[in-house]
Scaffold this active site. Structure first.
Site, PDB file in Angstrom:
ATOM      1  N   ASP A  94       0.815  -1.213   0.000  1.00 58.83           N
ATOM      2  CA  ASP A  94       0.000   0.000   0.000  1.00 58.83           C
ATOM      3  C   ASP A  94       0.852   1.268   0.000  1.00 58.83           C
ATOM      4  O   ASP A  94       0.458   2.290  -0.567  1.00 58.83           O
ATOM      5  CB  ASP A  94      -0.936   0.001   1.211  1.00 58.83           C
ATOM      6  CG  ASP A  94      -2.124  -0.931   1.013  1.00 58.83           C
ATOM      7  OD1 ASP A  94      -2.289  -1.464  -0.098  1.00 58.83           O
ATOM      8  OD2 ASP A  94      -2.897  -1.124   1.977  1.00 58.83           O
ATOM      9  N   THR A  98      -9.286   2.526   6.544  1.00 63.91           N
ATOM     10  CA  THR A  98      -8.644   1.268   6.932  1.00 63.91           C
ATOM     11  C   THR A  98      -7.140   1.433   7.126  1.00 63.91           C
ATOM     12  O   THR A  98      -6.429   0.431   7.265  1.00 63.91           O
ATOM     13  CB  THR A  98      -8.911   0.182   5.867  1.00 63.91           C
ATOM     14  OG1 THR A  98      -8.533   0.676   4.580  1.00 63.91           O
ATOM     15  CG2 THR A  98     -10.379  -0.206   5.848  1.00 63.91           C
ATOM     16  N   SER A 117      -6.157   2.541  13.049  1.00 67.42           N
ATOM     17  CA  SER A 117      -5.302   2.254  14.202  1.00 67.42           C
ATOM     18  C   SER A 117      -5.500   3.273  15.313  1.00 67.42           C
ATOM     19  O   SER A 117      -5.191   3.001  16.476  1.00 67.42           O
ATOM     20  CB  SER A 117      -3.826   2.206  13.778  1.00 67.42           C
ATOM     21  OG  SER A 117      -3.376   3.478  13.370  1.00 67.42           O
TER      22      SER A 117
END
Length: 277
Positions: free
Chosen positions: A61, A170, A175
């Site tokens: 990513d 996401t 987090s």
């Protein structure tokens, strides 16, 4: 859906030089060539060959975020091929790519983006696909003052603050305790990072909102990131974050979807009672 034929031209981008000799990458390039596709490496938008149809991102990513900036500048849709770990944006297995491109089994989706204004010097403004994040630079806690369409929120006392798109729900925002949003949701997510306030929660606002950010800091500088690009900015800076009309064109292979990615990559619903679902 694009109308590709096995004689079209693709550029590919890889950030990790170790992948240049990776057998998986070399094998995929060989398969693409055997299928009739002309594929060449690309590091800058100025190097795009005429007739190029798509940019392939080889990596995880983080690589996809760098490739996204390149694809926007070059005006190409981008396909993420996962040679990394989790892979939400770069979700496609190398072995699935050639078949999908040859059979035209893919579509193009548009992902929303945000822009941060107020950076000093030659650093701004900056676009981001996932998030804009501000973080304390020193040991002292950071106070972050936020206004939404000129309406002030209580000061966040925290390590920092994330303003994420639905695509970024996401990523870092998750987090930090933020909610997961469908990629086509037209929202922005404001999530404090390690807040010292016990009564603050992530806040979801419409993507029409204008978000103003200023700081209360004992340090002279604050860290700012726009996706995977980092900057040091004066603590006296006043930033504005808002969605922009520009969108990233992301290639989605047939058979992939966001819900399945949640189940397979984040183990969404991972429960012995769901084993047969």
């Amino acid at each position: 859906m694009l109308n590709l034929k096995p004689d079209m031209k693709f550029a590919y981008y890889l950030k990790d030089s170790r992948l240049e000799s990776d057998p998986r990458v070399l094998g995929l390039l060989s398969e693409l060539g055997a299928a009739g596709f002309d594929v060449y490496p690309l590091l800058a938008a100025s190097g795009v060959d005429p007739g190029t149809q798509m940019l392939l991102s080889f990596g995880g990513d983080g690589t996809f975020l760098s490739a996204a900036a390149l694809s926007l500048e070059a005006g190409l849709p981008v396909l993420g091929v996962n040679f990394g770990r989790l892979g939400f944006l770069s979700e496609n297995k190398p072995e699935d790519v050639v078949r999908a491109l040859t059979c035209k089994d893919y579509s193009i989706e548009k992902r929303g983006m945000v822009r941060v204004d107020g950076l000093c010097g030659g650093d701004g403004p900056q676009l981001a696909l996932n998030e804009i994040c501000v973080l304390r630079k020193g040991a002292a806690m950071l106070g972050v003052d936020v206004e939404i369409d000129s309406l002030p929120l209580p000061t966040y006392w925290a390590d920092g603050l994330v303003v994420a798109t639905s695509s970024g729900s996401t990523a870092y925002s998750l987090s930090a305790g933020g909610p997961i949003c469908m990629p086509d949701a037209r929202v922005l997510i404001i999530s404090p990072v390690a807040p010292h306030n016990l009564n603050v929660r992530p806040l979801v606002v419409p993507d029409t909102a204008r978000i103003s950010i200023s700081f209360r800091s004992r340090d002279e500088e604050v860290k700012l990131t726009a996706d995977n690009r980092g900057y040091n900015i004066p603590a006296s800076a006043r930033l504005t974050v808002q969605a922009v009309p520009e969108t990233l064109e992301r290639v989605v292979l047939g058979g992939t979807n966001f819900i399945e990615a949640l189940r397979s990559k984040l183990l969404w619903g991972g429960d012995v009672r769901n084993v047969n679902e």
